[in-house]
Design an enzyme around this catalytic site. Structure first.
Site, short mmCIF file in Angstrom:
data_model
loop_
_atom_site.label_atom_id
_atom_site.label_comp_id
_atom_site.label_asym_id
_atom_site.label_seq_id
_atom_site.Cartn_x
_atom_site.Cartn_y
_atom_site.Cartn_z
N CYS A 71 0.88 -1.21 0.10
CA CYS A 71 0.07 -0.09 0.16
C CYS A 71 0.86 1.14 -0.23
CB CYS A 71 -1.13 -0.12 1.17
SG CYS A 71 -1.72 1.49 1.39
N CYS A 74 0.51 3.38 2.89
CA CYS A 74 0.96 3.02 4.17
C CYS A 74 2.55 3.30 4.11
CB CYS A 74 0.79 1.63 4.06
SG CYS A 74 -1.14 1.00 4.28
N CYS A 418 -5.68 8.82 -13.95
CA CYS A 418 -6.37 7.59 -13.21
C CYS A 418 -5.88 6.29 -13.38
CB CYS A 418 -7.98 7.85 -13.44
SG CYS A 418 -9.06 6.45 -12.82
N CYS A 421 -8.50 3.96 -14.73
CA CYS A 421 -8.90 4.11 -15.90
C CYS A 421 -7.83 3.26 -17.17
CB CYS A 421 -8.93 5.56 -16.44
SG CYS A 421 -10.13 6.56 -15.38
#
Length: 525
Positions: A71, A74, A418, A421
């Site tokens: 992550c 994170c 994005c 996307c």
């Protein structure tokens, strides 16, 4: 299978014959350490399902971060989290910080309803069943302050004039609750708000001499600030009492400067101000003539306190993304734009005259009274917009294509940045190629960061909408798996999927939140 099972059975028999904690010999790396040895990394407890209970027993105040090694949010939080632990340790705080690798400890992730990373939960007095969700900042001092206000007083008790004045003089934003009875329910409401308003310092008093000193005759919450008016009073309703939401909105509104310059330090607070209308003055602050306009801008601002937030954008600074959002070039400065954050509608002065206190005031009144039409961004229609399998739509040709009564039009609304996307792009291209010989089907895409529509606003990316042929301007939002097979089934069934189809996949928010914001900074599982 039996060869793999035998060692497990032997291990279970051995463990049954030895009391826990009295086993002899070295432990293998896969075994949990004894309870008294909870490992630490950079001052952070590293917990597992075997050691969480011990940590809760040993630490009456425990903040636990559920993270995933992959992550990105994170990874960005990790150094700040460690710094916060060091700050609290240096203060001999009772709070301990800990972390849990969610994917490696699925039982704990499930127990605490973790669906995205990072998720932080605060445990008090060993209570495992009702942890408090962490809602504070993602930087070290903010984390530490959020915790301080939960294990200590969230407001300082003020006994005399000297203490009150010292508190007011020592901070830019100070909130003092003047209550005649400190056991009143309104005081509990005040202290609850103080826990989370980390950018303000709170005081509390019931002393009559302090009421007199500050000219008060009844319960009042007063915001003292070192700018603009210097003070703002919020009288407590004698019949209804103190409403948490009303007080919160009051403090957010009046803690903002009448005029705020947009930059990386102020952007998060600007978007969190809960004032939906933002008036932006675009100026080049390297030019004296532009700087002089700030005086008139500031003079107009007090008339719209709480209704319109006045923001200055320096086109000579790193604000290209703001200019792009409004479809402006730096050369357009000085100019005004007003945006409503709820509707995302943008407004520009009709006459384009000079920027003065009078013109600013008139423009704001006109927009608030519905006398100015919003403008919509649009790129120019590309000459080859319909030459590829995936057709290119912009604001100027969207209505004509999407609501063509002879066509079934499936549109992807995307953002160039994005990730979701980009991941679905191959499937969208394949879909367009598959249906390019169907005269009544159009597969298209529209860059929603550069084109706006009157029909609806796009709030996340990718957003997929289907416009079936026929009258009525019908719109169906696609909320299922983004792959060729499911897309095809959706089209072949006239914009309907069987009920057993998978649920929608995640979408990126629009616009992207600031990097230091506490909102939108998690990764879904």
């Amino acid at each position: 299978m039996s060869c793999q099972l035998l060692p497990v059975l032997l291990l279970l028999l051995l463990r049954a014959s030895c009391p826990w904690g009295h086993e002899q010999g070295p432990r293998s790396p896969s075994e949990e350490p004894p309870e008294e040895e909870i490992p630490k990394e950079d001052g952070i407890l590293v917990l597992s399902r075997h050691t969480l209970g011990l940590a809760l027993r040993e630490h009456p105040a425990l903040l636990v971060e559920f993270y995933a090694p992959w992550c990105g949010h994170c990874q960005a939080l990790a150094p700040e989290y460690s710094k916060a632990a060091a700050v609290l340790a240096a203060e001999s705080s009772v709070v301990m910080l800990a972390k849990v690798d969610g994917p490696a400890q699925p039982e704990l992730a499930e127990e605490f309803g973790v669906t995205e990373y990072p998720t932080l939960k605060f445990f008090r007095d060993g209570n495992r069943t009702h942890p408090e969700e962490y809602t504070g900042p993602r930087e070290a001092e903010g984390i530490a302050e959020w915790l301080r206000r939960r294990v200590g007083p969230s407001a300082m008790r003020l006994e005399d004039e000297a203490a009150a004045q010292a508190l007011i003089d020592g901070r830019d934003l100070v909130v003092i609750g003047f209550f005649q009875d400190l056991h009143d329910e309104d005081v509990a409401t005040f202290l609850a708000l103080a826990q989370d308003a980390l950018d303000m310092t709170f005081g509390l008093t019931d002393r009559p001499q302090l009421f007199q000193q500050f000219g008060l005759t009844k319960d009042t919450v007063v915001l003292f600030k070192k700018f603009d008016e210097g003070r703002a009073d919020f009288p407590v309703d004698e019949e209804l009492g103190l409403d948490l939401g009303d007080l919160s909105r009051f403090l957010v509104t009046h803690s903002m400067r009448l005029v705020t310059e947009f930059n990386s330090q102020t952007s998060a607070k600007i978007f969190a101000a809960r004032i939906l209308n933002h008036l932006l003055l675009f100026v080049n602050q390297t030019l004296a003539a532009h700087r002089e306009l700030l005086v008139g801008f500031g003079e107009a601002a007090p008339h719209f306190r709480g209704q319109v937030l006045f923001v200055v954008v320096d086109v000579a600074a790193d604000n290209e993304h703001v200019l792009q959002y409004f479809g402006l070039k730096a050369e357009a400065a000085p100019t005004l734009r007003l945006v409503n954050l709820e509707t995302t509608k943008k407004y520009a002065p009709v006459d384009g005259g000079p920027v003065t206190t009078a013109s600013i005031t008139a423009f704001c009144h006109a927009v608030l009274n519905g006398q100015v039409k919003p403008y919509l961004l649009s790129q120019e229609v590309p000459p080859d917009w319909d030459q590829r399998p995936v057709k290119t739509l912009v604001g100027k040709n969207f209505e004509q294509v999407a609501f063509d009564e002879t066509k079934n039009v499936f549109v992807k609304f995307y953002a160039p940045w994005c990730t979701h996307c980009k991941e679905m792009a191959p499937a969208w291209e394949a879909l367009a190629e598959k249906y390019q010989d169907h005269e009544d089907v159009i597969i298209a895409e529209l860059d929603a960061t550069a084109n706006e529509l009157d029909a609806f606003a796009v709030h996340g990316f990718p957003t997929l909408k289907y416009f079936p042929a026929g009258p009525g301007r019908k719109v169906i939002e696609y909320k299922s798996t983004r792959d060729l097979g499911t897309f095809s089934k959706f089209l072949d069934n006239g914009g309907v999927l069987p009920t057993e189809e998978p649920l929608e996949e995640p979408a990126a928010p629009f616009p992207e939140p600031p990097a230091n914001s506490t909102m939108g900074s998690k990764e879904e599982l």
